[in-house]
Write a protein that holds these residues in place. Structure first.
Motif, PDB file in Angstrom:
ATOM      1  N   GLY A  14       0.821  -1.198   0.000  1.00  0.00           N
ATOM      2  CA  GLY A  14       0.000   0.000   0.000  1.00  0.00           C
ATOM      3  C   GLY A  14       0.853   1.246   0.000  1.00  0.00           C
ATOM      4  N   HIS A  23      -3.525   0.185  10.213  1.00  0.00           N
ATOM      5  CA  HIS A  23      -2.571  -0.697   9.532  1.00  0.00           C
ATOM      6  C   HIS A  23      -1.924  -1.654  10.534  1.00  0.00           C
ATOM      7  CE1 HIS A  23      -2.288   2.744   6.456  1.00  0.00           C
ATOM      8  NE2 HIS A  23      -2.918   1.752   5.854  1.00  0.00           N
ATOM      9  N   ASN A  47       1.483   4.542  -6.028  1.00  0.00           N
ATOM     10  CA  ASN A  47       0.278   3.778  -6.315  1.00  0.00           C
ATOM     11  C   ASN A  47      -0.243   4.212  -7.683  1.00  0.00           C
ATOM     12  OD1 ASN A  47      -2.504   3.047  -6.546  1.00  0.00           O
ATOM     13  ND2 ASN A  47      -2.646   2.863  -4.331  1.00  0.00           N
ATOM     14  N   ILE A 107      -5.603  -6.926   1.058  1.00  0.00           N
ATOM     15  CA  ILE A 107      -6.104  -5.704   0.423  1.00  0.00           C
ATOM     16  C   ILE A 107      -7.317  -5.192   1.196  1.00  0.00           C
ATOM     17  CG2 ILE A 107      -5.288  -6.365  -1.873  1.00  0.00           C
ATOM     18  CD1 ILE A 107      -8.267  -7.010  -2.554  1.00  0.00           C
ATOM     19  N   ASN A 111     -10.515  -1.684  -2.436  1.00  0.00           N
ATOM     20  CA  ASN A 111      -9.819  -2.036  -3.680  1.00  0.00           C
ATOM     21  C   ASN A 111     -10.631  -2.962  -4.584  1.00  0.00           C
ATOM     22  OD1 ASN A 111      -7.022  -0.879  -3.613  1.00  0.00           O
ATOM     23  ND2 ASN A 111      -7.036  -1.914  -1.642  1.00  0.00           N
TER      24      ASN A 111
END
Length: 188
Positions: A14, A23, A47, A107, A111
């Motif tokens: 990420g 996280h 990204n 993920i 996403n």
């Protein structure tokens, strides 16, 4: 004859822009529930679906090292950042498959709406199990996924919200001062 099987790993990639307590919660829970030898936290250089960044790749990598330090079975890897360009997930999985057996790709459910647009989605779908982290406002839709697991996380914040609202409540004290300075410097 000794079995020389490769260690099984999960990859959690990420932007981590910035990384936050959510996280950390994802990583801790994944290590607990997934049958893996190691979890690789993999900050992206860039990204491909985002064009705005709070911090440069090196700063985000530094934050990840600090934030995930000391969590058993967890390593932060700079592979994508060392490439100095956006790296496709399939390329990273293939890279790590040289040393490990990449079993899982973690993920966020946010996403899922673009997942089939990922480069070599079909290859990824054939070779890994998707670990889908629940996110408020993003339903878990698994149509088209061959193998998946749900990682229930009830965390009320995202990196985007932290950047937009400058809300540092969910930033770990290990990196809070640095994130605050980066936000302040970005405004100037």
């Amino acid at each position: 004859m000794v079995n020389q099987s490769k260690p099984e790993v999960a990859i959690f990639g990420g932007s981590f822009d910035p990384p936050h307590k959510g996280h950390q919660q994802i990583v801790r829970k994944a290590v607990q529930i997934l049958d893996i030898d190691k979890l690789i936290v993999l900050p992206a250089y860039l990204n491909p679906f985002k064009n705005v960044s709070l911090a440069n790749p090196e700063k985000r990598l530094e934050w990840c090292y600090q934030l995930f330090d000391g969590i058993p079975k967890v390593v932060v890897d700079d592979y994508e950042i060392r490439q100095n360009k956006s790296v496709r997930t399939s390329q990273s999985v293939k890279h790590f498959n040289n040393t490990y057996s990449v079993k899982y790709l973690i993920i966020g459910s946010d996403n899922l709406s673009t997942l089939t647009k990922w480069h070599e989605f079909k290859w990824l779908n054939d070779h890994i199990t998707w670990v889908i982290v629940t996110r408020k406002g993003h339903p878990v839709q698994t149509e088209g996924l061959k193998s998946w697991r749900i990682l229930e996380i009830d965390f009320p914040i995202s990196s985007t919200t932290i950047r937009e609202k400058k809300d540092l409540r969910y930033i770990d004290n290990k990196i809070k001062q640095s994130v605050e300075k980066t936000i302040k410097d970005k405004k100037e």
